[in-house]
Design a protein around this motif. Structure first.
Motif, PDB file in Angstrom:
ATOM      1  N   ALA A  11       0.832  -1.211  -0.009  1.00 58.05           N
ATOM      2  CA  ALA A  11      -0.116  -0.076   0.076  1.00 58.05           C
ATOM      3  C   ALA A  11       1.000   1.185  -0.032  1.00 58.05           C
ATOM      4  O   ALA A  11       0.528   2.347  -0.540  1.00 58.05           O
ATOM      5  CB  ALA A  11      -0.973  -0.008   1.293  1.00 58.05           C
ATOM      6  N   GLN A  13       4.003   1.474  -1.031  1.00 58.86           N
ATOM      7  CA  GLN A  13       4.631   1.739  -2.473  1.00 58.86           C
ATOM      8  C   GLN A  13       3.573   2.160  -3.724  1.00 58.86           C
ATOM      9  O   GLN A  13       3.894   2.902  -4.468  1.00 58.86           O
ATOM     10  CB  GLN A  13       4.954   0.399  -2.871  1.00 58.86           C
ATOM     11  N   ARG A  14       2.326   1.711  -3.521  1.00 63.18           N
ATOM     12  CA  ARG A  14       1.121   2.152  -4.304  1.00 63.18           C
ATOM     13  C   ARG A  14       1.081   3.690  -4.304  1.00 63.18           C
ATOM     14  O   ARG A  14       0.718   4.269  -5.392  1.00 63.18           O
ATOM     15  CB  ARG A  14       0.042   1.358  -4.131  1.00 63.18           C
ATOM     16  N   TYR A  15       0.963   4.114  -3.110  1.00 56.51           N
ATOM     17  CA  TYR A  15       0.576   5.623  -3.140  1.00 56.51           C
ATOM     18  C   TYR A  15       1.709   6.531  -2.312  1.00 56.51           C
ATOM     19  O   TYR A  15       1.104   7.558  -2.085  1.00 56.51           O
ATOM     20  CB  TYR A  15      -0.633   5.552  -1.724  1.00 56.51           C
ATOM     21  N   SER A  17       3.903   8.103  -4.203  1.00 53.98           N
ATOM     22  CA  SER A  17       3.849   9.357  -4.963  1.00 53.98           C
ATOM     23  C   SER A  17       2.657  10.378  -4.687  1.00 53.98           C
ATOM     24  O   SER A  17       3.072  11.687  -4.311  1.00 53.98           O
ATOM     25  CB  SER A  17       3.683   9.042  -6.510  1.00 53.98           C
ATOM     26  N   LEU A  18       1.579   9.831  -4.414  1.00 53.73           N
ATOM     27  CA  LEU A  18       0.547  10.716  -3.904  1.00 53.73           C
ATOM     28  C   LEU A  18       0.822  11.280  -2.324  1.00 53.73           C
ATOM     29  O   LEU A  18       0.583  12.339  -2.283  1.00 53.73           O
ATOM     30  CB  LEU A  18      -0.841   9.848  -3.978  1.00 53.73           C
ATOM     31  N   LEU A  19       1.342  10.470  -1.599  1.00 51.34           N
ATOM     32  CA  LEU A  19       1.674  10.983  -0.142  1.00 51.34           C
ATOM     33  C   LEU A  19       2.716  11.984  -0.119  1.00 51.34           C
ATOM     34  O   LEU A  19       2.532  12.923   0.328  1.00 51.34           O
ATOM     35  CB  LEU A  19       2.145   9.676   0.664  1.00 51.34           C
ATOM     36  N   GLY A  59       4.149  14.615  -8.091  1.00 49.41           N
ATOM     37  CA  GLY A  59       3.589  13.574  -8.432  1.00 49.41           C
ATOM     38  C   GLY A  59       3.776  13.109  -9.740  1.00 49.41           C
ATOM     39  O   GLY A  59       3.833  12.022 -10.075  1.00 49.41           O
TER      40      GLY A  59
END
Length: 383
Positions: A11, A13-15, A17-19, A59
């Motif tokens: 989770a 790694q997936r988010y 960039s957004l974080l 991002g």
């Protein structure tokens, strides 16, 4: 516990960039509002626009780097906000090489120098923060130096891991190639040993059978000797083909007979003394070559077993043509003759594997004092 950790890591790694984008946008806004930096006298809309632009550029840095470098420069000169600059320096160290990296360092030095000029013009806290010699050097180290070095370390680590993976894959390929060479050498050795032992003995058998055929005066003995000589020569031919496969490797294919040679096979069995009859049920149709070869193998193996274990039994070979396949049945009655030849059962095992590879079924079982071999081979598996 382990599954929870793996889920959390995925989770993150997936988010990630957004974080990071949200964090940079928040840091830029907090810096301009004076919470973690120098309060900007500019209208709030300017702060919001630069904060959103910084978050978006962060991002999108995986696909485009220049927006991040641009908003980092503008953010520092207009708001004295360092968050986007820190990320930009890390990205430069991790992704730039040679002249592009030198260009980034020159640009970063120009932006810091421009910040000194802006600080001197604005005065106050901004001048103290961004225009004094000590603070400028500290900002250069914290804003550019440390993130850049960290990026360089990450890139070096990534390159090292990639080189190790390449080396591992190369070693694996070399190991497989070595294993192939060893298998090829072993096949050659087996072929040589088989030729030295088996072919020599079969050749002697053929020679003695030929001599017996010439010297005997008994017609039955002459016929049996001729059969032994012919069968021995055919065995030598088959042995050469098998040895050719062993020498040439797994890619070579031994030419096999199909249903068109079934009558010849039955004729040879009759000549050897078997009482064999053939029955065809249904309308014969053109069958795939793979199916025909498999059916021929079923009949040949079954008749071989009959010769070994029930040479005096009545045997029926029945081909039943089905709309979606072929049923091959070889059934022999009970035997009242003498001792059986030894058998390992490996022939039927290999035959079952061959039939099942085509999606079929093979049944081999005693029945009414005799033995039944039934194979059902579908068209779909042989197409």
């Amino acid at each position: 516990m382990a599954s929870t950790t793996v889920t959390a890591r995925r989770a993150l790694q997936r988010y990630a960039s957004l974080l990071l984008a949200v964090t940079v946008a928040g840091a830029v806004y907090a810096s301009a509002s004076g919470d973690i930096g120098v309060r900007s006298p500019l209208p709030g809309v300017v702060t919001v626009v630069l904060a959103v632009a910084s978050g978006w550029a962060t991002g999108a840095v995986r696909t485009r780097r220049w927006p991040l470098f641009l908003v980092a420069a503008v953010g520092w000169l207009v708001l004295a906000a360092a968050a986007a600059g820190v990320v930009a320096s890390y990205q430069a160290g991790a992704r730039l090489r040679g002249r592009p990296l030198a260009g980034y360092l020159a640009g970063a030095a120009a932006v810091l120098a421009g910040g000194v000029l802006v600080g001197q013009q604005v005065g106050g806290v901004r001048q103290i923060t961004t225009a004094t010699t000590g603070n400028v050097l500290l900002l250069a180290v914290c804003l550019v130096g440390f993130p850049l070095l960290f990026g360089l370390w990450i890139r070096a680590r990534r390159d090292t891991l990639a080189a190790l993976r390449d080396r591992t894959e190369r070693l694996e390929r070399e190991r497989e190639a070595h294993a192939d060479r060893v298998r090829a050498e072993e096949r050659t050795r087996i072929a040589r040993e088989m030729h030295d032992v088996v072919a020599h003995r079969v050749s002697l058998m053929v020679v003695h059978a030929g001599a017996l055929e010439v010297t005997t005066t008994d017609p039955a003995t002459t016929e049996a000797a001729a059969l032994i000589r012919t069968t021995g020569r055919q065995a030598l031919t088959d042995l050469r083909e098998v040895l050719g496969v062993l020498r040439q490797g797994e890619a070579a294919v031994v030419p096999e007979r199909g249903l068109d040679a079934l009558d010849e096979l039955i004729g040879e069995s009759r000549t050897a003394g078997l009482r064999v009859s053939r029955q065809d049920v249904g309308v014969p149709t053109a069958l795939p070559a793979t199916l025909g070869r498999t059916a021929y193998r079923v009949v040949r193996e079954a008749l071989t077993n009959v010769r070994k274990h029930a040479a005096d039994a009545e045997t029926i070979v029945r081909l039943r043509y089905l709309p979606d396949g072929l049923e091959v049945v070889v059934r022999n009655g009970p035997s009242v003759a003498g001792p059986e030849l030894p058998g390992s059962g490996q022939g039927l095992l290999g035959l079952r594997e061959r039939v099942e590879l085509l999606g079929g079924r093979l049944e081999a079982t005693p029945i009414d004092g005799g033995f039944l071999v039934r194979a059902l081979i579908p068209l779909a598996g042989a197409a």
